[in-house]
Design a protein around this motif. Structure first.
Motif, short mmCIF file in Angstrom:
data_model
loop_
_atom_site.label_atom_id
_atom_site.label_comp_id
_atom_site.label_asym_id
_atom_site.label_seq_id
_atom_site.Cartn_x
_atom_site.Cartn_y
_atom_site.Cartn_z
N ASN A 87 3.47 -12.10 60.60
CA ASN A 87 3.58 -12.06 59.15
C ASN A 87 4.94 -12.52 58.63
O ASN A 87 5.12 -12.65 57.42
N ARG A 104 0.93 -15.80 58.52
CA ARG A 104 0.23 -15.17 57.40
C ARG A 104 -1.10 -15.85 57.12
O ARG A 104 -2.09 -15.19 56.78
N GLU A 161 4.81 -18.33 57.47
CA GLU A 161 3.68 -18.74 56.65
C GLU A 161 2.47 -19.06 57.52
O GLU A 161 1.33 -18.72 57.17
N ASN A 195 -3.69 -14.58 59.39
CA ASN A 195 -4.09 -13.20 59.10
C ASN A 195 -5.03 -13.10 57.91
O ASN A 195 -5.78 -12.12 57.80
N ARG A 196 -4.99 -14.07 57.01
CA ARG A 196 -5.88 -14.06 55.85
C ARG A 196 -7.22 -14.66 56.28
O ARG A 196 -7.38 -15.87 56.37
N PRO A 249 -3.45 -7.88 62.46
CA PRO A 249 -2.94 -9.26 62.37
C PRO A 249 -3.22 -10.07 63.63
O PRO A 249 -3.23 -9.53 64.74
N SER A 303 -3.97 -5.32 56.21
CA SER A 303 -3.09 -6.08 57.11
C SER A 303 -2.94 -5.40 58.46
O SER A 303 -2.01 -5.71 59.21
N ASP A 323 -2.81 -10.72 54.79
CA ASP A 323 -1.49 -10.73 55.40
C ASP A 323 -0.75 -9.46 54.95
O ASP A 323 -1.34 -8.58 54.30
N ASN A 340 -3.50 -4.03 49.85
CA ASN A 340 -4.14 -4.94 50.80
C ASN A 340 -5.43 -4.35 51.36
O ASN A 340 -6.41 -5.07 51.57
#
Length: 280
Positions: free
Chosen positions: A256, A262, A259, A265-266, A252, A249, A209, A217
């Motif tokens: 972001n 995010r 939550e 994205n992880r 995506p 990041s 994220d 990152n």
């Protein structure tokens, strides 16, 4: 010092003799038990299917800031022992089963790292609150097992058709490339997909994220991609069929600012190498 510790060791199990209700047994940890004569304060205790514990561990086998897994917060009251005796009992029990205390020595706190037979780790933080009150914070990384929602055949089909698949069931310690034990099921399915179709070569892509600096990152995602590639090699996949890349990041799938975004994205993506996706 009174020796009230009753060790019941079998493999990596330890416990203290203590009578508890059925409700308390459901809440308590299956291995780490209270000292004899302790009373669980259920209204101040909890168990979570997923939780985090700040461990700030630095040892010969590396560093780890946070532990993640099934977590317990258990508060007990025992009238027969003082603070030093409670602490000494737990230190002795942990040492007996191969665990170690670590970190700064404090009169009211002790931290323990306990290896388990399946290669995982149980983390225990003991806080002594005085007047016979003590708190156990426990995280079992070994018990964290995430069920995957795909099989090798469907994953391979999606990869062939779309050229890329996103996997969210590969888990890492926070801000680290260390794979958590719960990742095993997903890695097993991915390795099965690659071993059943030797024509497949993939790029393992790490994504994060937008929390933190872009440079950090980028490095973290690259380290995680390398860790996944290395893990798949242990499952029997040739390293020459994989390439590890971190995108940080920069790619995506979600917002972001939320939550939920995010979390999307992880991820770890697997993209076809040297082949085009099938046209349908």
């Amino acid at each position: 010092m009174r020796n009230t510790l009753l060790l019941l060791i079998s493999g990596l199990l330890f416990g203290f003799s203590s009578k508890v209700s059925v409700a308390d047994e459901l809440l308590e940890h299956p291995v780490i038990k209270p000292i004899d004569g302790s009373r669980l304060l259920a209204e101040r205790s909890s168990k979570e299917n997923y939780g985090m514990l700040k461990v700030a561990y630095k040892g010969e086998d590396g560093e780890q800031p946070v532990a993640e897994g099934i977590s317990w917060k258990l508060v007990y009251q025992v009238d027969s022992l003082g603070r030093d005796e409670i602490k000494a009992n737990y230190m002795h029990a942990v040492q007996e089963i191969g665990g170690k205390s670590y970190g700064l020595r404090r009169a009211t706190r002790a931290n323990f790292r306990i290896p388990t037979l399946d290669g995982g780790v149980t983390w225990l933080s003991l806080t002594l609150k005085g007047n016979g009150l003590y708190e156990l914070e426990i995280v079992d990384e070994a018990l964290l097992e995430v069920a995957v929602k795909f099989d090798a055949a469907s994953l391979g089909k999606e990869l062939r058709e779309h050229g890329r698949v996103s996997v969210y069931e590969i888990l890492f310690a926070t801000d680290s490339d260390r794979l958590l034990p719960g990742s095993g099921a997903a890695l097993d399915v991915i390795s099965e997909m690659l071993l059943s179709d030797l024509d497949l070569s993939v790029e393992v892509q790490g994504h994060t994220d937008a929390v933190g600096s872009p440079a950090r990152n980028k490095q973290l995602s690259n380290d995680r991609a390398i860790a996944v590639k290395a893990a798949l090699e242990l499952f029997g996949v040739l390293g020459s069929r994989m390439r590890a890349v971190g995108h940080g990041s920069s790619m995506p799938l979600g917002d972001n600012a939320t939550e939920e975004g995010r979390q999307r994205n992880r991820r770890v993506d697997f993209a076809l190498l040297g082949q085009k996706a099938s046209q349908h």
